[in-house]
Design an enzyme around this catalytic site. Sequence first.
Site, PDB file in Angstrom:
ATOM      1  N   ASP A   1      44.937 -54.134 102.378  1.00 27.00           N
ATOM      2  CA  ASP A   1      45.184 -53.518 103.815  1.00 27.00           C
ATOM      3  C   ASP A   1      46.515 -52.990 103.944  1.00 27.00           C
ATOM      4  O   ASP A   1      47.384 -53.642 103.362  1.00 27.00           O
ATOM      5  CB  ASP A   1      44.582 -54.291 104.981  1.00 27.00           C
ATOM      6  CG  ASP A   1      45.265 -55.431 105.175  1.00 27.00           C
ATOM      7  OD1 ASP A   1      46.605 -55.627 105.839  1.00 27.00           O
ATOM      8  OD2 ASP A   1      44.775 -56.694 104.732  1.00 27.00           O
TER       9      ASP A   1
ATOM     10  N   ASP B   1      52.638 -51.369 109.142  1.00 28.32           N
ATOM     11  CA  ASP B   1      52.316 -49.744 109.399  1.00 28.32           C
ATOM     12  C   ASP B   1      52.283 -49.623 110.820  1.00 28.32           C
ATOM     13  O   ASP B   1      53.325 -49.401 111.393  1.00 28.32           O
ATOM     14  CB  ASP B   1      50.923 -49.490 108.426  1.00 28.32           C
ATOM     15  CG  ASP B   1      50.765 -48.067 108.451  1.00 28.32           C
ATOM     16  OD1 ASP B   1      51.895 -47.441 108.271  1.00 28.32           O
ATOM     17  OD2 ASP B   1      49.690 -47.535 108.335  1.00 28.32           O
TER      18      ASP B   1
ATOM     19  N   ASP C   1      46.106 -47.907 114.798  1.00 28.56           N
ATOM     20  CA  ASP C   1      45.738 -46.318 114.169  1.00 28.56           C
ATOM     21  C   ASP C   1      44.278 -46.250 114.360  1.00 28.56           C
ATOM     22  O   ASP C   1      43.620 -47.079 114.507  1.00 28.56           O
ATOM     23  CB  ASP C   1      46.102 -46.599 112.774  1.00 28.56           C
ATOM     24  CG  ASP C   1      47.521 -46.381 112.509  1.00 28.56           C
ATOM     25  OD1 ASP C   1      48.679 -46.349 113.447  1.00 28.56           O
ATOM     26  OD2 ASP C   1      48.039 -46.631 111.311  1.00 28.56           O
TER      27      ASP C   1
ATOM     28  N   ARG D   1      55.830 -42.054 117.239  1.00 27.52           N
ATOM     29  CA  ARG D   1      54.551 -42.075 117.263  1.00 27.52           C
ATOM     30  C   ARG D   1      53.877 -42.706 118.347  1.00 27.52           C
ATOM     31  O   ARG D   1      53.590 -43.766 117.981  1.00 27.52           O
ATOM     32  CB  ARG D   1      53.766 -42.691 116.093  1.00 27.52           C
ATOM     33  CG  ARG D   1      54.266 -41.886 114.817  1.00 27.52           C
ATOM     34  CD  ARG D   1      53.433 -42.231 113.436  1.00 27.52           C
ATOM     35  NE  ARG D   1      53.954 -41.588 112.320  1.00 27.52           N
ATOM     36  CZ  ARG D   1      53.425 -41.715 111.231  1.00 27.52           C
ATOM     37  NH1 ARG D   1      52.490 -42.717 110.968  1.00 27.52           N
ATOM     38  NH2 ARG D   1      53.687 -41.012 110.235  1.00 27.52           N
TER      39      ARG D   1
END
EC number: 4.2.2.2
Length: 397
Positions: free
Chosen positions: A191, A216, A220, A272
């Site tokens: 992952d 990350d 998401d 983001r």
Amino acid sequence: MDVYRIRISVFFLLVLLTFAALTTATNIPRRQLSNKKYKGPCRAENAIDKCWRCDPNWAENRQKMADCALGFGSNAIGGKLGRIYVVTDNSDDDVVDPKPGTLRYGVIQKEPLWIIFGKNMKIKLSRELIVTSNKTIDGRGFNVHIQNGAGIKIQSASNIIISNLRIHNIVPTPGGLLRESEDHVGLRGSDEGDGISIFSSHDIWIDHISMSRATDGLIDAVAASTNITISNCHFTDHEKVMLFGANDHYVLDKDMKITLAYNHFGKRLDQRMPRCRFGFFHLVNNDYTHWERYAIGGSSGATIISQGNRFIAEDELLVKEVTYREKLTASVAEWMKWTWISDGDDMENGATFTPSGDQNLLDKIDHLNLIKPEPSSKVGILTKFSGALSCVKGRPC
């Protein structure tokens, strides 16, 4: 003469002290006094919290919370129709045959479950936690940390509620055999170290989560995931906070609908918040107090409606703009067709929002399940209790 000089010195000292006090007041941390720990009576400040928080019997009627979601994820009922499952064991030693009492054992069961915790816990996940349909992970009543290991994966699932967790320091974990459901073990790749990853899933509600320092993204959502609400969360200490739509070629993401409401995007965030592709995104009454590159970005014709948010720009002149369009994939003429609207937002410290597209869209979408925005002047109050709550059984939360 000496007395005169003393009086002048005292006068200038008072002036300097007054100036220092005013300067300090001006530079109080961006959340100001609202970020101090509150010790008064229960205050449910926004429409979601008012549904359940100040009920002293919340612990006896936990599943009432399933009726409280608003926005695109409002149909998420989680494990409302199932029994209570109590996590008593914080270990995650066996990802193929997890032990009863562990969090992993609960989330893979076929039946609907409302998963709660029996004590304060710090859980280090050995591999990503695959959450199957009709589950609630409810951390109210204890301090529950998902930390220093893998994150949560919602894949090809529906009716998921995740509430009142502290998720931080999430790292990539290797591939291998992993039980994905009660009756299936799969061979999975490594992952990426997301805090919460939503893949090809729908009817998801994420509420009152404190998140920081994943590898990350913090959250998401990709592969045509839709009908998602993310509310009352507190985000800090991360670069790429949220990605909605993985790439500019997966056109099925045009059906993606996500609500962000009453969240606080706080210290040491970079970009983001979110970064969107193709779908429809409603950002309402969120508090954006820090960004180092941009707050809201997108491409591929994403529709972004920003209503009643507060944007406080950094002092650096180059990062006053809230928005970012991916110019490598679109010309100015193209991205000017994307509908990005700022309606009733509070722009502070020189913050700017570049609109584009159909600025009359709000008059045409009454049929959508949008949260009605409150005035942006109330954002500090509406988001005052964002993040994981310190709930005590028998008392209002």
